[in-house]
Design a protein around this motif. Structure first.
Motif, PDB file in Angstrom:
ATOM      1  N   ARG A  12       0.848  -1.196   0.000  1.00 17.44           N
ATOM      2  CA  ARG A  12       0.000   0.000   0.000  1.00 17.44           C
ATOM      3  C   ARG A  12       0.878   1.237   0.000  1.00 17.44           C
ATOM      4  O   ARG A  12       1.907   1.282   0.651  1.00 17.44           O
ATOM      5  N   PHE A  13       0.449   2.235  -0.774  1.00 19.70           N
ATOM      6  CA  PHE A  13       1.047   3.563  -0.691  1.00 19.70           C
ATOM      7  C   PHE A  13      -0.019   4.460  -0.088  1.00 19.70           C
ATOM      8  O   PHE A  13      -0.974   4.816  -0.767  1.00 19.70           O
ATOM      9  N   GLY A  14       0.099   4.771   1.192  1.00 23.96           N
ATOM     10  CA  GLY A  14      -0.959   5.532   1.848  1.00 23.96           C
ATOM     11  C   GLY A  14      -2.244   4.731   1.809  1.00 23.96           C
ATOM     12  O   GLY A  14      -2.273   3.581   2.243  1.00 23.96           O
ATOM     13  N   ASN A  15      -3.295   5.318   1.270  1.00 22.10           N
ATOM     14  CA  ASN A  15      -4.574   4.612   1.197  1.00 22.10           C
ATOM     15  C   ASN A  15      -4.694   3.750  -0.040  1.00 22.10           C
ATOM     16  O   ASN A  15      -5.618   2.975  -0.177  1.00 22.10           O
ATOM     17  N   PHE A  16      -3.742   3.947  -0.958  1.00 19.60           N
ATOM     18  CA  PHE A  16      -3.854   3.279  -2.246  1.00 19.60           C
ATOM     19  C   PHE A  16      -3.150   1.917  -2.202  1.00 19.60           C
ATOM     20  O   PHE A  16      -2.005   1.815  -1.773  1.00 19.60           O
ATOM     21  N   THR A  17      -3.872   0.878  -2.604  1.00 22.14           N
ATOM     22  CA  THR A  17      -3.279  -0.456  -2.609  1.00 22.14           C
ATOM     23  C   THR A  17      -2.765  -0.755  -4.008  1.00 22.14           C
ATOM     24  O   THR A  17      -3.540  -0.922  -4.937  1.00 22.14           O
ATOM     25  N   ALA A  18      -1.448  -0.791  -4.150  1.00 22.65           N
ATOM     26  CA  ALA A  18      -0.846  -1.031  -5.465  1.00 22.65           C
ATOM     27  C   ALA A  18      -0.793  -2.521  -5.763  1.00 22.65           C
ATOM     28  O   ALA A  18      -0.919  -2.938  -6.909  1.00 22.65           O
ATOM     29  N   VAL A  19      -0.596  -3.335  -4.719  1.00 23.32           N
ATOM     30  CA  VAL A  19      -0.574  -4.785  -4.895  1.00 23.32           C
ATOM     31  C   VAL A  19      -1.500  -5.399  -3.859  1.00 23.32           C
ATOM     32  O   VAL A  19      -1.296  -5.237  -2.655  1.00 23.32           O
ATOM     33  N   PRO A  37      -1.164  -4.257 -17.941  1.00 19.06           N
ATOM     34  CA  PRO A  37      -1.193  -2.874 -18.429  1.00 19.06           C
ATOM     35  C   PRO A  37      -0.478  -1.927 -17.466  1.00 19.06           C
ATOM     36  O   PRO A  37      -0.146  -2.306 -16.340  1.00 19.06           O
ATOM     37  N   SER A  38      -0.255  -0.721 -17.913  1.00 17.95           N
ATOM     38  CA  SER A  38       0.431   0.277 -17.106  1.00 17.95           C
ATOM     39  C   SER A  38      -0.290   0.496 -15.778  1.00 17.95           C
ATOM     40  O   SER A  38      -1.507   0.573 -15.736  1.00 17.95           O
ATOM     41  N   GLY A  39       0.482   0.540 -14.712  1.00 14.58           N
ATOM     42  CA  GLY A  39      -0.085   0.837 -13.405  1.00 14.58           C
ATOM     43  C   GLY A  39      -0.659  -0.356 -12.677  1.00 14.58           C
ATOM     44  O   GLY A  39      -1.265  -0.212 -11.623  1.00 14.58           O
ATOM     45  N   CYS A  40      -0.453  -1.583 -13.202  1.00 15.13           N
ATOM     46  CA  CYS A  40      -1.066  -2.744 -12.562  1.00 15.13           C
ATOM     47  C   CYS A  40      -0.207  -3.286 -11.415  1.00 15.13           C
ATOM     48  O   CYS A  40      -0.612  -4.232 -10.749  1.00 15.13           O
ATOM     49  N   GLY A  41       0.970  -2.725 -11.202  1.00 17.31           N
ATOM     50  CA  GLY A  41       1.771  -3.146 -10.056  1.00 17.31           C
ATOM     51  C   GLY A  41       2.948  -4.035 -10.394  1.00 17.31           C
ATOM     52  O   GLY A  41       3.552  -4.622  -9.493  1.00 17.31           O
ATOM     53  N   LYS A  42       3.312  -4.132 -11.648  1.00 16.96           N
ATOM     54  CA  LYS A  42       4.437  -4.991 -12.042  1.00 16.96           C
ATOM     55  C   LYS A  42       5.744  -4.509 -11.412  1.00 16.96           C
ATOM     56  O   LYS A  42       6.464  -5.275 -10.763  1.00 16.96           O
ATOM     57  N   THR A  43       6.030  -3.217 -11.617  1.00 14.35           N
ATOM     58  CA  THR A  43       7.262  -2.665 -11.078  1.00 14.35           C
ATOM     59  C   THR A  43       7.271  -2.757  -9.559  1.00 14.35           C
ATOM     60  O   THR A  43       8.298  -3.084  -8.952  1.00 14.35           O
ATOM     61  N   THR A  44       6.122  -2.499  -8.953  1.00 11.59           N
ATOM     62  CA  THR A  44       6.044  -2.567  -7.497  1.00 11.59           C
ATOM     63  C   THR A  44       6.427  -3.963  -7.004  1.00 11.59           C
ATOM     64  O   THR A  44       7.213  -4.108  -6.068  1.00 11.59           O
ATOM     65  N   ASN A  45       5.889  -4.989  -7.664  1.00  6.28           N
ATOM     66  CA  ASN A  45       6.246  -6.355  -7.288  1.00  6.28           C
ATOM     67  C   ASN A  45       7.744  -6.602  -7.456  1.00  6.28           C
ATOM     68  O   ASN A  45       8.404  -7.165  -6.585  1.00  6.28           O
ATOM     69  N   ASP A 158      13.206  -4.899 -15.519  1.00  6.83           N
ATOM     70  CA  ASP A 158      12.015  -4.067 -15.599  1.00  6.83           C
ATOM     71  C   ASP A 158      11.928  -3.410 -16.969  1.00  6.83           C
ATOM     72  O   ASP A 158      12.628  -2.455 -17.243  1.00  6.83           O
ATOM     73  N   GLU A 159      11.081  -3.937 -17.808  1.00  8.36           N
ATOM     74  CA  GLU A 159      10.892  -3.422 -19.174  1.00  8.36           C
ATOM     75  C   GLU A 159      12.228  -3.080 -19.833  1.00  8.36           C
ATOM     76  O   GLU A 159      12.416  -1.957 -20.298  1.00  8.36           O
ATOM     77  N   PRO A 160      13.145  -4.026 -19.887  1.00  8.43           N
ATOM     78  CA  PRO A 160      14.479  -3.682 -20.367  1.00  8.43           C
ATOM     79  C   PRO A 160      14.510  -3.343 -21.847  1.00  8.43           C
ATOM     80  O   PRO A 160      15.460  -2.729 -22.309  1.00  8.43           O
TER      81      PRO A 160
HETATM   82  N1  LIG Z   1       5.854   5.555  -4.504  1.00 10.66           N
HETATM   83  C1  LIG Z   1       4.573   5.490  -4.854  1.00 10.66           C
HETATM   84  N2  LIG Z   1       3.655   6.220  -4.193  1.00 10.66           N
HETATM   85  C2  LIG Z   1       2.340   6.149  -4.516  1.00 10.66           C
HETATM   86  N3  LIG Z   1       1.848   5.367  -5.476  1.00 10.66           N
HETATM   87  C3  LIG Z   1       2.711   4.624  -6.176  1.00 10.66           C
HETATM   88  C4  LIG Z   1       4.107   4.638  -5.907  1.00 10.66           C
HETATM   89  N4  LIG Z   1       4.716   3.780  -6.759  1.00 10.66           N
HETATM   90  C5  LIG Z   1       3.740   3.270  -7.523  1.00 10.66           C
HETATM   91  N5  LIG Z   1       2.544   3.756  -7.179  1.00 10.66           N
HETATM   92  C6  LIG Z   1       1.248   3.387  -7.788  1.00 10.66           C
HETATM   93  O1  LIG Z   1       1.124   2.008  -7.759  1.00 10.66           O
HETATM   94  C7  LIG Z   1       0.528   1.518  -8.946  1.00 10.66           C
HETATM   95  C8  LIG Z   1       1.391   0.450  -9.560  1.00 10.66           C
HETATM   96  O2  LIG Z   1       2.598   1.053  -9.973  1.00 10.66           O
HETATM   97  P1  LIG Z   1       3.707   0.246 -10.768  1.00 10.66           P
HETATM   98  O3  LIG Z   1       4.840   1.184 -10.982  1.00 10.66           O
HETATM   99  O4  LIG Z   1       3.993  -1.020 -10.063  1.00 10.66           O
HETATM  100  O5  LIG Z   1       2.994  -0.016 -12.140  1.00 10.66           O
HETATM  101  P2  LIG Z   1       3.533  -0.822 -13.400  1.00 10.66           P
HETATM  102  O6  LIG Z   1       2.670  -2.032 -13.528  1.00 10.66           O
HETATM  103  O7  LIG Z   1       4.987  -1.041 -13.292  1.00 10.66           O
HETATM  104  O8  LIG Z   1       3.187   0.180 -14.572  1.00 10.66           O
HETATM  105  P3  LIG Z   1       4.058   0.613 -15.840  1.00 10.66           P
HETATM  106  O9  LIG Z   1       3.823  -0.405 -16.894  1.00 10.66           O
HETATM  107  O10 LIG Z   1       3.458   1.936 -16.200  1.00 10.66           O
HETATM  108  O11 LIG Z   1       5.484   0.721 -15.402  1.00 10.66           O
HETATM  109  C9  LIG Z   1       0.345   2.725  -9.851  1.00 10.66           C
HETATM  110  O12 LIG Z   1      -1.008   3.100  -9.801  1.00 10.66           O
HETATM  111  C10 LIG Z   1       1.213   3.773  -9.248  1.00 10.66           C
HETATM  112  O13 LIG Z   1       0.650   5.046  -9.437  1.00 10.66           O
END
Ligand SMILES: Nc1ncnc2c1ncn2[C@@H]1O[C@H](COP(=O)(O)OP(=O)(O)OP(=O)(O)O)[C@@H](O)[C@H]1O
Ligand SMILES: [Mg+2]
Lengths: 358, 288
Positions: A12-19, A37-45, A158-160
Motif C-alpha cells: 500500500r502507498f498511503g490509502n492506495f493499494t498497489a498490490v 497494463p500500465s499501473g497494474c503493479g508490475k514494477t512494485t512487485n 524491468d521493461e528492459p
Molecule cells: N511511490 C509510490 N507512491 C504512490 N503510489 C505509487 C508509488 N509507486 C507506484 N505507485 C502506484 O502504484 C501503482 C502500480 O505502480 P507500478 O509502478 O507497479 O505499475 P507498473 O505495472 O509497473 O506500470 P508501468 O507499466 O506503467 O510501469 C500505480 O497506480 C502507481 O501510481
C-alpha cells in the motif's frame, strides 16, 4: 540460482493499494514474466523482490530464505533497469566490474570475469569506452552484463527492451533469451508487451489492477484464458455470451445465439458449469471465407465487412453479424475482402475457449 | 540577404542589449580602473595623469599587501570548506526529500529577501556584548561579565558562511537533482552499501555542483569587504577592505585601482583554472 516465493504480499502507498494479496512461486531457473497494463503493479512487485520497496504485508522468500529484512546489497540479485542506469563516470569495464568489488573475488580474476561477461553479451571490445559512447542497444547489453557478472541468484528485468526501437527490440529479445538459457538464472521479467511475454517466457503472470489474473505457460494463458481480461489482453478476442447446455467427457456444449451450438474442448473450459457462460473466440481463429472455400468442420455464419485494416501480411477485419460486432485477423493470400461486402465467416469449435458467465 | 546570413546575425541581435550593458557597465569602468592604476596621486591630493608604475610597484612588493592577500585567500578557502561540509548534507536532504521540496527550497531562498548587510549586522545582536547569547549566559549565571565574542577572524568566517551557504547548497542541490536515483539503486543491488554507493556514484557525479558552489563561495568570499568591516577586528581586514580604504578613505584612486585589479587577476586566474577543468556551463546551471 534460486526460486522466489511471494507469500500473501501486499503493498500500500498511503490509502492506495498497489498490490493486493498476491501469492506467487517462481521456480528455480525459470523465465517468468509479469505482464499487465500500465499501473497494474508490475514494477512494485519487482521492486519488492529486489528490496527497493518494503512490502506492507506478507513474506518474500528467495531460495527458501526470508528476505523481508535483508537489505538490498546483501540479496545478490541482478537488476536491469528500464533506463539502463549505467554509471556515466565509469568505463564499461568499471561498470561491469562494479559488483565484483563487493564480493570475495580476487583482484586478478576481475578482468577475466568482466571480459567473459562482455563476450557473453557480444560486446567484447567496448570495455574502455564510457557508456555515453554506446548506442541504446549496446548500453542495454552492458547493463545486462553488469547484472549477470555477479552470478546473481535471481535476475530482475524491468521493461528492459521498451526503450529500444522495434527491430532492435526483437533482436535483443532473442539475445536475452539465449543468455538467460545459457546461464540458467531464475529470471523475473516485467513487460506490458504481450508478444514479448509470449515469445520469451516459461511462465506468464498476467496482472491487472494489483491482482494476479492468471499464471501459466504462454500456451495456457493464450489458449485458455482464465478471465475476460486475460482473453483481451493477450491479443484480440471476441467474447460472446452463451449458455452451457451440457458437458460431455471431453467437451462442453455452448449454446451461442449467433452460431448455434458450439462444442468447446473440455480442457479449454475449466470450471465452466451448466448455465451462463462466455465463448472466447480469438480474432486470429475467426476466418473470412471466399467463394467456394472448404468449410468442413467449421461453424459458419453470414456477416458484413465493416472496416478493413490492412497490415501487410495480415489484415484485421471488423465485421457485423446481426447486431454483434466481431474482429477477425487473417493472413492474406490474394486480396483482402472489401468493406461493405457480405461474406461467410467461420471458425473451428476446438479453437474456442469458454469462461464462466456472470 | 541570404537566409544563412540572417540566421547568423540573429543571435547577435538578441544579445545586443546584454552585450551593450556589459560593455558600458563592466568593460568601460574596468578600462578606467586600468588607466587609473597607472596614474599617480601626488602629495597635494591631486591625481597625476600619465604612465607611472609606482602603484603597481607598491602593491606587488609591499609584504603588507601580499600578507593580506594570502590571508584573504585563506579565509575564503576556510569559508568554502565549511560551506561545502555544511551545505552538502543539506542539499542531499532536499534533493532526496519527497513532496515538501518546494518549501525547503523556498526556505533556502528566504535569506536573499533580507539585505546581506542586515543579515551580517544581525550577528551583533546575537554575539555582541549586550547581545542575545551574552544576556542568556549572564541570566543563567554561567558568566558574570559579558564575553567579547565578536570582531575576530572566527566571526568573519561565521558571517561569510552565513552569507554564502545558500549558494553552495543550491549548486550542490542542482547537480544532485540531475542524478538518476536508479544509479544508487543499481549500485546497492550490486552489493554496495548505501554509504559505498554514495561514495562511488553520487558523490563523484555531484562534484561539478560542489566545484561550482565552491568557486562561487570562494570568489564571493574573497571579494567581500562588508563582513570583515562589520564582524572583524582591526587586524581582520581582507583585501577588498584595502581597496575600500584606499579609494573611500584616502581618496587614492590610483592605488585602489591597482589593488582591485590585483585581486581581480588572482580570482580571474582561479575561474580560468576552474573553466579549464569543469566548464562554465555547470556554474550557470547552479545559478539559474
Ligand atoms: N511511490 C509510490 N507512491 C504512490 N503510489 C505509487 C508509488 N509507486 C507506484 N505507485 C502506484 O502504484 C501503482 C502500480 O505502480 P507500478 O509502478 O507497479 O505499475 P507498473 O505495472 O509497473 O506500470 P508501468 O507499466 O506503467 O510501469 C500505480 O497506480 C502507481 O501510481
Ligand atoms: Mg513499471
Amino acid at each position: 540460482m534460486s526460486s522466489v516465493h511471494l507469500n500473501n504480499i501486499v503493498k500500500r502507498f498511503g490509502n492506495f493499494t498497489a498490490v493486493h494479496p498476491t501469492d506467487l512461486t517462481i521456480p528455480e531457473g525459470d523465465f517468468v514474466t509479469l505482464l499487465g497494463p500500465s499501473g497494474c503493479g508490475k514494477t512494485t512487485n519487482l521492486r519488492m523482490i529486489a528490496g527497493l520497496l518494503d512490502p506492507t504485508e506478507g513474506e518474500i522468500l528467495i531460495g527458501g530464505r526470508r528476505m523481508n529484512d535483508v537489505p538490498i546489497h546483501k540479496r545478490n540479485l541482478g537488476i536491469v533497469f528500464q533506463n539502463y542506469a549505467l554509471f556515466p563516470h565509469k568505463t564499461v569495464a568499471e561498470n561491469v566490474g562494479f559488483g565484483l568489488r563487493y564480493r570475495d573475488v580476487p583482484k586478478s580474476e576481475v578482468p577475466g570475469r568482466v571480459q567473459a561477461a562482455l563476450d557473453l553479451v557480444q560486446l567484447p571490445d567496448v570495455g574502455s569506452r564510457y557508456p555515453k559512447a554506446l548506442s541504446g542497444g549496446q548500453q542495454q547489453r552492458i547493463a545486462l552484463a553488469r547484472a549477470i557478472v555477479i552470478e546473481p541468484e535471481v535476475l530482475l528485468l524491468d521493461e528492459p527492451l521498451s526503450a529500444l526501437d522495434a527491430n532492435l527490440r526483437e533482436d535483443m529479445r532473442v539475445e536475452l533469451k539465449r543468455i538467460q538459457h545459457q546461464i540458467g538464472v531464475t529470471t523475473v521479467f516485467v513487460t506490458h508487451d504481450q508478444s514479448e511475454a509470449l515469445a520469451m517466457s516459461d511462465r506468464i503472470v498476467v496482472m491487472s489492477a494489483g491482482r494476479v489474473e492468471q499464471v501459466g505457460t504462454p500456451e495456457e494463458v493464450y489458449n485458455t484464458p482464465a478471465s475476460t481480461f486475460v482473453a483481451n489482453f493477450l491479443g484480440a478476442s471476441n467474447i460472446l455470451p452463451a449458455r452451457c447446455i451440457g458437458r460431455d467427457p471431453d467437451k462442453i456444449r455452448l449454446q451461442v445465439p449467433q452460431f448455434g451450438v458450439v462444442p468447446v474442448p473440455g480442457e479449454r473450459a475449466p470450471g465452466v458449469g451448466e448455465g451462463a457462460a462466455k465463448l472466447v473466440l480469438r480474432a486470429e481463429k475467426l476466418t473470412l471465407l471466399g467463394d467456394g472455400a472448404d468449410a468442413t468442420g467449421l461453424i459458419t455464419a453470414q456477416a458484413t465487412v465493416e472496416t478493413v485494416d490492412y497490415q501487410g501480411q495480415t489484415v484485421r477485419y471488423f465485421v457485423r453479424l446481426g447486431d454483434t460486432p466481431l474482429q477477425a485477423i487473417n493472413m492474406i493470400d490474394t486480396r483482402p475482402f472489401a468493406a461493405g461486402s457480405t461474406v461467410t465467416i467461420g471458425f473451428r469449435p476446438q479453437d474456442c475457449a469458454a469462461l464462466q458467465g456472470e | 540577404m541570404s537566409v544563412e546570413a540572417r540566421e547568423a546575425r540573429q543571435p547577435w541581435i538578441l544579445l545586443s542589449p546584454a552585450l551593450g550593458a556589459v560593455t558600458l557597465l563592466l568593460f568601460v569602468p574596468l578600462l578606467f580602473i586600468l588607466v587609473y592604476s597607472f596614474w599617480l596621486r601626488t602629495a597635494t591630493g591631486a591625481d597625476l595623469a600619465g604612465f607611472y608604475l609606482d602603484n603597481w610597484q607598491e602593491a606587488l612588493s609591499d609584504p603588507f599587501y601580499r600578507d593580506i592577500l594570502l590571508g584573504t585567500l585563506r579565509i575564503a578557502a576556510i569559508t568554502t570548506l565549511v560551506c561545502a561540509l555544511m551545505g552538502y548534507p543539506a542539499a542531499y536532504f532536499i534533493a532526496r526529500s519527497r513532496g515538501n521540496k518546494a518549501i525547503l527550497l523556498l526556505l533556502l531562498m528566504l535569506p536573499f529577501w533580507i539585505s546581506y548587510i542586515i543579515r551580517t549586522m544581525s550577528w551583533i545582536n546575537i554575539l555582541g556584548v549586550s547581545g542575545g547569547l551574552n544576556t542568556f549566559l549572564i541570566a543563567v549565571g554561567l558568566v558574570d561579565e559579558p564575553i567579547q565574542m565578536l570582531y575576530n577572524q572566527t566571526t568573519v568566517i561565521l558571517g561569510l558562511v552565513h552569507f554564502l551557504l545558500p549558494f553552495m547548497v543550491l549548486n550542490i542541490y542542482v547537480s544532485l537533482e540531475g542524478i538518476d536515483t536508479n544509479l544508487e539503486d543499481a549500485a546497492n543491488s550490486l552489493g554496495a552499501t548505501r554509504w559505498q554507493s554514495f561514495l562511488q556514484v553520487t558523490l563523484p557525479l555531484s562534484l561539478p555542483g560542489l566545484a561550482a558552489g565552491g568557486l562561487l563561495c570562494f570568489v564571493l568570499g574573497a571579494g567581500t569587504y562588508i563582513t570583515p568591516l562589520v564582524l572583524g577586528g582591526p587586524r581582520d581586514a581582507m583585501f577588498a577592505n584595502l581597496v575600500f580604504e584606499a579609494i573611500i578613505t584616502q581618496l587614492n584612486w590610483p592605488l585602489g585601482s591597482a589593488l582591485s585589479l590585483m585581486l581581480l587577476v588572482v580570482l580571474g586566474a582561479l575561474v580560468l583554472i576552474y573553466n579549464r577543468y569543469l566548464g562554465m556551463a555547470q556554474l550557470m546551471k547552479g545559478l539559474g
